[in-house]
Every structure is written in C-alpha cells, then in structure tokens.
Design an enzyme around this catalytic site. Structure first.
Site, mmCIF file in Angstrom:
data_model
loop_
_atom_site.group_PDB
_atom_site.id
_atom_site.type_symbol
_atom_site.label_atom_id
_atom_site.label_comp_id
_atom_site.label_asym_id
_atom_site.label_seq_id
_atom_site.Cartn_x
_atom_site.Cartn_y
_atom_site.Cartn_z
ATOM 1 C CB SER A 1 9.304 -18.133 45.824
ATOM 2 O OG SER A 1 9.348 -18.254 44.429
ATOM 3 C CE1 TYR B 1 3.743 -17.920 45.555
ATOM 4 C CE2 TYR B 1 5.561 -17.272 44.137
ATOM 5 C CZ TYR B 1 5.007 -18.159 45.036
ATOM 6 O OH TYR B 1 5.719 -19.269 45.438
#
Ligand SMILES: NC(=O)c1ccc[n+]([C@@H]2O[C@H](COP(=O)([O-])OP(=O)(O)OC[C@H]3O[C@@H](n4cnc5c(N)ncnc54)[C@H](O)[C@@H]3O)[C@@H](O)[C@H]2O)c1
Length: 333
Positions: A207, A220
């Site tokens: 990401s 995350y």
C-alpha cells in the site's frame, strides 16, 4: 628459495628460509592490486549505469507484457474488491484462476461470474490465510485439483483504522497475521514448486501506507512496510542464483473504493489531485506490472518517486506537508 648458513649451526647444516620480497616486488604487488581494484570499480560503474539507463528507458518503453495464458494464478482475498477484479482480468487473459478467501459466498460469486463470462474454469477455496496449517492443507488440495501455482498474488488484507491506543492487542496480532504472516505461509506452500520448475511470479499487494506513515494506521502501516521489506529481501534471496527466472512484484496502491474501509472516512483536501481509485483500474495496473516484470510500483505511478524523494526531507517538513494536504483516514470507531 635462497640457502643461508646459520652461524650457530655446524657448517654441514644448511637451513632454507623464504625469500623476503624486495622493494621492487612490493611495489609491483601494490600496483597490481590497485589496478585490479580500479578495474573492478570501472566494471561495476559501467554495469551500474547501464542498468540505471536501461531502467530509465523502460519507464518510457516498457518491456512487452508476457502472456499469462495457461498460467495458474492463485489470488488470496478473491471474494471482494481488488482480488475479485484481478480474478476477472487474469481469467480474461486465459489464465486459470484459483481464488482463496474466508468469505465463501463472495469467492463463489467471483468464480461463478468467471464461468458466466466463458473464461477458463476457475476454482474457489475457503482458506484463512492467517493460519499456516490451513494454508498448507488447502495448498495441497490446489496442487492435486489444479496443478502447480505459477503466479501467486498475496492480496488478502484488513485495515482497522484508529488511533494507536484504541488498537487492541488481539487486533494488532490479527493485522500482522493476515497482512504479513500469511505471505510467509503462502510462499512456503507455493515457492518450492516454482523454484523446482524455475518458473513463477510472486505479487504482493502492499500500500502507499507501506511507503509512508499515515495517521490512525500504525499497525496497518507496519504490516505494509513489512511486506515491502519482505519482497525486497526475497528478490535478493532468489536472484543470488543468476539463473533464477522467478519474478517478484510489489504494489503500493493509494485509496481504492472497496470493502476494506469506508471511503467516507478518507479525508482529502484536494480529492481531484489524489482521487479514490476504482478496483477495476487498480487490478488492471497490477496485472500490467506483473506481466511486464515490474519490480515495484505505486498506483498511481508518480507516487513512488514522490514518496522516495520525500524521505530526503526532515520529518518536521514532512509533517508540514501533511498538514498542507490534510489527507488521512478518520477513525472507524
Ligand atoms: N482499498 C484500498 O484503499 C487499498 C489501498 C492500498 C492497498 N490495499 C490492499 O489491497 C488488498 C486488497 O484490499 P481490498 O481493498 O480489495 O479489500 P477488500 O476488503 O475489498 O477485500 C479483501 C478480501 O480479503 C479477504 N480476507 C480478509 N481476511 C482474510 C483471511 N484471513 N483469509 C483469506 N481472505 C481474507 C476478505 O474476505 C476480502 O474478500 C489488501 O491487502 C489491502 O491492504 C487496499
């Protein structure tokens, strides 16, 4: 060898001793060592700048996409979002798709849609990728039912989003288990056959949050940074053997409209500059990168160079930039 008489021994005893290099020989040895180092440095610099030049040219003239027809593509998290779109697009190119998900319904819908479109037969398996034993067991079934996986796409992921102290210990473990540890288990399951056949491709979905820290996403971000490090190291491990034909691709998408998080929580001051992406477009870019053997890319592509350039600036300057853009994900609590 020079022969020397030792005064403390009898005239008949002759000792041999290594001849010490004289100044001339020393000088020649040093000159030859230095020329060897200079030669190696020149060769290295030529190779280095040739490869830099080649990479630069490939930015504008990428290598043609390789065919995925007949490849067996395993996609984790194929029951929704990016994974589902990837399944459709690989199937449309003639690949056999194997979808893994804990969401059985979503996964079956993906496979049913592929059948409806008349693409090659696709397979759906329920598998919790966070559980190593389950991964190994289902991988054996896949090998028996379908064959050796040749393209592995580690895509399944979760993104709980809240301030650091609101993440429970259990949740932090879950994020790391699904977003990071699962990659290790699927690699253990599928990489050996790829190595044996010297054919395969590993794709990891990290990401943009794996390139820069984002507020409310501490675990995350840690998980996505970990995936990036893992893919860089894996490349080194595999390509120590220069004959290795196994490719790796790491993808860093920006925000995508899927079930991962509520896009209403995405706070963006200039949404036109960084619009939320469509899963279909993201999947297209991922498949394109994989087929062209791209090592890593962001979606959109310009974010990769921006993120690397930003590392040159002090953290407070970056915070000022963050304040200026005021882009972050609101807590989901
Ligand atoms: N959506 C975004 O904004 C965005 C941005 C950057 C990166 N990503 C990454 O892309 C990947 C795909 O995300 P998405 O947006 O399609 O999310 P999504 O929630 O729409 O789909 C994820 C799929 O993974 C499955 N899954 C979750 N846990 C699993 C487990 N333990 N075992 C097996 N399957 C499991 C879910 O059931 C779901 O079908 C994730 O790794 C995510 O971190 C997403």
């Amino acid at each position: 060898m020079a022969t020397l008489r030792n005064s403390s021994t009898s005239n008949n005893e002759i000792h041999t001793q290594p001849k010490l290099p004289n100044d001339n020989e020393n000088l020649w040895k040093q000159v030859s060592d230095i020329s060897q180092v200079i030669g190696e440095v020149i060769l290295f610099l030529l190779k280095f700048w040739f490869l830099v030049g080649q990479a630069f040219v490939r930015l504008f003239i990428p290598i043609p996409p390789k065919s995925v027809k007949g490849e067996i593509v395993l996609i984790t998290g194929a029951g929704n979002g990016i994974g589902r779109e990837l399944a459709f697009q690989y199937a449309s190119q003639g690949a056999t798709v194997v979808g893994w998900d804990i969401n059985e319904k979503g996964n079956l819908e993906t496979v049913a849609e592929i059948a409806k479109l008349g693409y090659p037969k696709a397979y759906a398996y329920v598998c919790n990728v966070a559980k190593r034993e389950e991964v190994m067991e289902v991988a054996k079934k896949v090998q028996k039912d379908v064959g050796d996986v040749t393209i592995l796409i580690n895509n399944a992921g979760i993104m709980p989003c809240h301030p650091f102290f609101d993440h429970t210990t259990e949740e932090i473990h879950r994020i790391m288990d699904i977003n990071v540890m699962a990659h290790f288990w699927t690699l253990q399951a599928f990489l050996p056959a790829m190595v044996q056949n010297n054919h395969g491709h590993i794709v990891a979905i990290s990401s943009v949050a794996g390139l820069m820290g984002v507020k409310n996403l501490t675990p995350y971000c840690a998980s996505k940074f970990a995936v990036r490090g893992m893919m860089e190291a894996l490349y080194q491990d595999l390509h120590t053997d220069q004959k290795c034909q196994i490719k790796t691709t790491c993808i860093y998408p920006f925000a995508v409209h899927t079930g991962l998080f509520d896009v209403k929580n995405a706070n963006m001051k200039y949404p036109k500059l960084t619009p939320v992406l469509k899963p279909k477009d993201v999947a297209k870019n991922i498949m394109n990168a994989q087929r062209r053997d791209v090592f890593e890319t962001t979606i959109p592509r310009h974010m990769l160079s921006v993120s690397y350039c930003m590392k040159l600036f002090p953290v407070k300057a970056l915070m000022a930039l963050n304040e200026f853009f005021d882009s972050y994900i609101e807590t989901d609590l």
